[in-house]
Design a protein around this motif. Structure first.
Motif, PDB file in Angstrom:
ATOM      1  N   PRO A 185       0.804  -1.234   0.000  1.00  0.00           N
ATOM      2  CA  PRO A 185       0.000   0.000   0.000  1.00  0.00           C
ATOM      3  C   PRO A 185       0.835   1.282   0.000  1.00  0.00           C
ATOM      4  O   PRO A 185       0.343   2.340  -0.418  1.00  0.00           O
ATOM      5  CB  PRO A 185      -0.819  -0.118   1.288  1.00  0.00           C
ATOM      6  CG  PRO A 185      -0.891  -1.584   1.566  1.00  0.00           C
ATOM      7  CD  PRO A 185       0.411  -2.141   1.093  1.00  0.00           C
ATOM      8  N   LEU A 186       2.083   1.184   0.469  1.00  0.00           N
ATOM      9  CA  LEU A 186       2.942   2.372   0.485  1.00  0.00           C
ATOM     10  C   LEU A 186       3.482   2.710  -0.897  1.00  0.00           C
ATOM     11  O   LEU A 186       3.897   3.847  -1.147  1.00  0.00           O
ATOM     12  CB  LEU A 186       4.111   2.139   1.461  1.00  0.00           C
ATOM     13  CG  LEU A 186       5.088   3.306   1.685  1.00  0.00           C
ATOM     14  CD1 LEU A 186       4.360   4.532   2.240  1.00  0.00           C
ATOM     15  CD2 LEU A 186       6.223   2.878   2.610  1.00  0.00           C
ATOM     16  N   TRP A 187       3.478   1.744  -1.811  1.00  0.00           N
ATOM     17  CA  TRP A 187       4.063   1.951  -3.137  1.00  0.00           C
ATOM     18  C   TRP A 187       3.474   3.152  -3.877  1.00  0.00           C
ATOM     19  O   TRP A 187       4.221   3.999  -4.363  1.00  0.00           O
ATOM     20  CB  TRP A 187       3.920   0.680  -3.968  1.00  0.00           C
ATOM     21  CG  TRP A 187       4.555   0.760  -5.329  1.00  0.00           C
ATOM     22  CD1 TRP A 187       3.946   1.157  -6.489  1.00  0.00           C
ATOM     23  CD2 TRP A 187       5.904   0.450  -5.669  1.00  0.00           C
ATOM     24  NE1 TRP A 187       4.832   1.106  -7.541  1.00  0.00           N
ATOM     25  CE2 TRP A 187       6.045   0.675  -7.068  1.00  0.00           C
ATOM     26  CE3 TRP A 187       7.002  -0.009  -4.948  1.00  0.00           C
ATOM     27  CZ2 TRP A 187       7.235   0.455  -7.742  1.00  0.00           C
ATOM     28  CZ3 TRP A 187       8.199  -0.223  -5.619  1.00  0.00           C
ATOM     29  CH2 TRP A 187       8.313   0.016  -7.002  1.00  0.00           C
ATOM     30  N   PRO A 188       2.148   3.270  -4.006  1.00  0.00           N
ATOM     31  CA  PRO A 188       1.616   4.441  -4.717  1.00  0.00           C
ATOM     32  C   PRO A 188       1.937   5.764  -4.028  1.00  0.00           C
ATOM     33  O   PRO A 188       2.017   6.802  -4.691  1.00  0.00           O
ATOM     34  CB  PRO A 188       0.102   4.177  -4.762  1.00  0.00           C
ATOM     35  CG  PRO A 188      -0.154   3.158  -3.719  1.00  0.00           C
ATOM     36  CD  PRO A 188       1.078   2.336  -3.614  1.00  0.00           C
ATOM     37  N   VAL A 189       2.123   5.737  -2.713  1.00  0.00           N
ATOM     38  CA  VAL A 189       2.523   6.959  -2.010  1.00  0.00           C
ATOM     39  C   VAL A 189       3.940   7.339  -2.420  1.00  0.00           C
ATOM     40  O   VAL A 189       4.224   8.508  -2.720  1.00  0.00           O
ATOM     41  CB  VAL A 189       2.446   6.761  -0.480  1.00  0.00           C
ATOM     42  CG1 VAL A 189       2.862   8.040   0.243  1.00  0.00           C
ATOM     43  CG2 VAL A 189       1.045   6.350  -0.063  1.00  0.00           C
ATOM     44  N   VAL A 190       4.825   6.361  -2.467  1.00  0.00           N
ATOM     45  CA  VAL A 190       6.206   6.605  -2.894  1.00  0.00           C
ATOM     46  C   VAL A 190       6.241   7.135  -4.321  1.00  0.00           C
ATOM     47  O   VAL A 190       7.056   8.003  -4.659  1.00  0.00           O
ATOM     48  CB  VAL A 190       7.039   5.305  -2.775  1.00  0.00           C
ATOM     49  CG1 VAL A 190       8.424   5.488  -3.379  1.00  0.00           C
ATOM     50  CG2 VAL A 190       7.143   4.882  -1.315  1.00  0.00           C
ATOM     51  N   GLN A 191       5.338   6.637  -5.164  1.00  0.00           N
ATOM     52  CA  GLN A 191       5.323   7.040  -6.556  1.00  0.00           C
ATOM     53  C   GLN A 191       4.709   8.424  -6.769  1.00  0.00           C
ATOM     54  O   GLN A 191       5.217   9.220  -7.568  1.00  0.00           O
ATOM     55  CB  GLN A 191       4.540   6.017  -7.381  1.00  0.00           C
ATOM     56  CG  GLN A 191       5.179   4.648  -7.442  1.00  0.00           C
ATOM     57  CD  GLN A 191       6.537   4.677  -8.112  1.00  0.00           C
ATOM     58  OE1 GLN A 191       6.731   5.342  -9.127  1.00  0.00           O
ATOM     59  NE2 GLN A 191       7.489   3.962  -7.541  1.00  0.00           N
ATOM     60  N   GLN A 192       3.628   8.714  -6.079  1.00  0.00           N
ATOM     61  CA  GLN A 192       2.845   9.913  -6.373  1.00  0.00           C
ATOM     62  C   GLN A 192       2.946  11.017  -5.322  1.00  0.00           C
ATOM     63  O   GLN A 192       2.704  12.187  -5.623  1.00  0.00           O
ATOM     64  CB  GLN A 192       1.370   9.531  -6.545  1.00  0.00           C
ATOM     65  CG  GLN A 192       1.149   8.516  -7.661  1.00  0.00           C
ATOM     66  CD  GLN A 192      -0.268   7.982  -7.685  1.00  0.00           C
ATOM     67  OE1 GLN A 192      -1.223   8.702  -7.426  1.00  0.00           O
ATOM     68  NE2 GLN A 192      -0.423   6.699  -7.993  1.00  0.00           N
ATOM     69  N   HIS A 193       3.288  10.651  -4.085  1.00  0.00           N
ATOM     70  CA  HIS A 193       3.349  11.636  -2.999  1.00  0.00           C
ATOM     71  C   HIS A 193       4.538  11.313  -2.092  1.00  0.00           C
ATOM     72  O   HIS A 193       4.381  11.134  -0.883  1.00  0.00           O
ATOM     73  CB  HIS A 193       2.032  11.588  -2.210  1.00  0.00           C
ATOM     74  CG  HIS A 193       1.831  12.696  -1.239  1.00  0.00           C
ATOM     75  ND1 HIS A 193       2.474  13.921  -1.334  1.00  0.00           N
ATOM     76  CD2 HIS A 193       1.047  12.764  -0.126  1.00  0.00           C
ATOM     77  CE1 HIS A 193       2.093  14.688  -0.334  1.00  0.00           C
ATOM     78  NE2 HIS A 193       1.227  14.015   0.417  1.00  0.00           N
ATOM     79  N   PRO A 194       5.751  11.227  -2.682  1.00  0.00           N
ATOM     80  CA  PRO A 194       6.910  10.781  -1.903  1.00  0.00           C
ATOM     81  C   PRO A 194       7.245  11.656  -0.706  1.00  0.00           C
ATOM     82  O   PRO A 194       7.869  11.187   0.249  1.00  0.00           O
ATOM     83  CB  PRO A 194       8.049  10.768  -2.931  1.00  0.00           C
ATOM     84  CG  PRO A 194       7.586  11.638  -4.044  1.00  0.00           C
ATOM     85  CD  PRO A 194       6.104  11.483  -4.092  1.00  0.00           C
ATOM     86  N   SER A 195       6.830  12.916  -0.738  1.00  0.00           N
ATOM     87  CA  SER A 195       7.122  13.777   0.413  1.00  0.00           C
ATOM     88  C   SER A 195       6.399  13.307   1.669  1.00  0.00           C
ATOM     89  O   SER A 195       6.765  13.692   2.788  1.00  0.00           O
ATOM     90  CB  SER A 195       6.731  15.225   0.105  1.00  0.00           C
ATOM     91  OG  SER A 195       5.339  15.356  -0.101  1.00  0.00           O
ATOM     92  N   ALA A 196       5.394  12.449   1.513  1.00  0.00           N
ATOM     93  CA  ALA A 196       4.653  11.910   2.659  1.00  0.00           C
ATOM     94  C   ALA A 196       5.090  10.488   3.001  1.00  0.00           C
ATOM     95  O   ALA A 196       4.588   9.915   3.979  1.00  0.00           O
ATOM     96  CB  ALA A 196       3.158  11.927   2.377  1.00  0.00           C
ATOM     97  N   ALA A 197       5.989   9.914   2.211  1.00  0.00           N
ATOM     98  CA  ALA A 197       6.364   8.512   2.394  1.00  0.00           C
ATOM     99  C   ALA A 197       7.365   8.345   3.537  1.00  0.00           C
ATOM    100  O   ALA A 197       8.402   9.012   3.564  1.00  0.00           O
ATOM    101  CB  ALA A 197       6.951   7.949   1.107  1.00  0.00           C
ATOM    102  N   VAL A 198       7.019   7.473   4.466  1.00  0.00           N
ATOM    103  CA  VAL A 198       7.916   7.098   5.557  1.00  0.00           C
ATOM    104  C   VAL A 198       8.017   5.582   5.540  1.00  0.00           C
ATOM    105  O   VAL A 198       7.004   4.887   5.695  1.00  0.00           O
ATOM    106  CB  VAL A 198       7.400   7.579   6.926  1.00  0.00           C
ATOM    107  CG1 VAL A 198       8.392   7.191   8.019  1.00  0.00           C
ATOM    108  CG2 VAL A 198       7.162   9.082   6.921  1.00  0.00           C
TER     109      VAL A 198
ATOM    110  N   ALA B 265      12.076   8.773   6.333  1.00  0.00           N
ATOM    111  CA  ALA B 265      11.143   9.501   5.485  1.00  0.00           C
ATOM    112  C   ALA B 265      11.881  10.004   4.251  1.00  0.00           C
ATOM    113  O   ALA B 265      13.035  10.444   4.338  1.00  0.00           O
ATOM    114  CB  ALA B 265      10.548  10.680   6.242  1.00  0.00           C
ATOM    115  N   MET B 266      11.247   9.944   3.097  1.00  0.00           N
ATOM    116  CA  MET B 266      11.891  10.416   1.873  1.00  0.00           C
ATOM    117  C   MET B 266      12.193  11.910   1.959  1.00  0.00           C
ATOM    118  O   MET B 266      13.205  12.380   1.429  1.00  0.00           O
ATOM    119  CB  MET B 266      11.028  10.111   0.654  1.00  0.00           C
ATOM    120  CG  MET B 266      10.844   8.641   0.382  1.00  0.00           C
ATOM    121  SD  MET B 266      10.424   8.253  -1.344  1.00  0.00           S
ATOM    122  CE  MET B 266      12.051   8.104  -2.057  1.00  0.00           C
TER     123      MET B 266
END
Length: 228
Positions: A95-108, A114-115
């Motif tokens: 589930p974290l993958w699309p966050v890393v792809q589209q909203h990496p500033s929120a990815a931890v 955190a990115m």
């Protein structure tokens, strides 16, 4: 500043996420390091800095044998935590993958970094080193930093003045070179993901005395630069 991504590793070849694991260059990666070393012979480097991970150290040992190298922790790979060592095909279902792809500033990353934190410490590191090299050798001096794909992409995004959420649009291939010129008011991206060709255009002109930065150095050339 020249940003060099390490050569291809066994993890790259196998489709895994190495993270901070001690993976090494494979045969292709060693050949890539040797090839980029031939290109770098044309450029006098005032300093060489590297991530502490072995794949970057191996790349520089092959590309620039005998060169003094400083280790910079700020250039180390993003801490992917529990993702490290996992196949990318498996991670793409997380589930974290699309966050890393589209909203990496929120990815931890779970158990990791955190990115946004990775981007901040990487940008701080290269700007600190650039100020140091400029202070010691002048604004025309060229220096090199060897690091990792996501780290380089984050530094490029900062140089372009774009949000970290857009950094996945940037590409940094193994053994590629990216050139950024820092000036008093803004950076200029000179080359991106360069995997071949002549680097002579990046060699600073010979001067008896190092030239100090001038106000016009931060101005873009109207109509386009004349080139090296």
């Amino acid at each position: 500043m020249l940003l060099l991504r390490h050569g291809r590793t066994t993890a790259n070849a196998d489709g895994g996420l190495a993270g901070r694991r001690p993976v090494e260059l494979d045969e292709t990666g060693r050949a890539q390091a040797a090839a980029v070393g031939e290109r770098l012979r044309a450029v006098p480097l005032a300093a060489v800095v590297t991530s502490p991970l072995i794949r970057c150290r191996q790349t520089l040992d092959i590309a620039l044998p005998g060169a003094p190298v400083a280790v910079e922790e700020g250039l180390t790979e993003c801490g992917y935590g529990e993702w490290e060592g996992q196949p990318l095909k498996k991670l793409a279902k997380d589930p974290l993958w699309p966050v890393v792809q589209q909203h990496p500033s929120a990815a931890v990353f779970p158990g990791g970094e955190a990115m946004a934190a990775m981007a901040a410490r990487a940008v701080e590191a290269v700007r600190r080193w650039d100020a140091r090299v400029t202070g010691e050798h002048g604004p025309q001096a060229v220096w090199l930093a060897c690091s990792h794909g996501d780290v380089i992409k984050a530094i490029v995004a900062d140089a372009l003045g774009v949000h970290l959420d857009l950094f996945q649009r940037i590409v940094a291939d193994p053994a590629s070179l990216t050139a950024i010129s820092f000036t008093p008011t803004r950076p200029f991206l000179l080359r991106l993901n360069d995997t071949g060709g002549d680097l002579a255009g990046l060699v600073p002109p010979k001067r008896r005395r190092p030239r100090r930065a001038r106000p016009g150095d931060s101005d873009a050339t109207v109509g386009g630069r004349a080139g090296g």
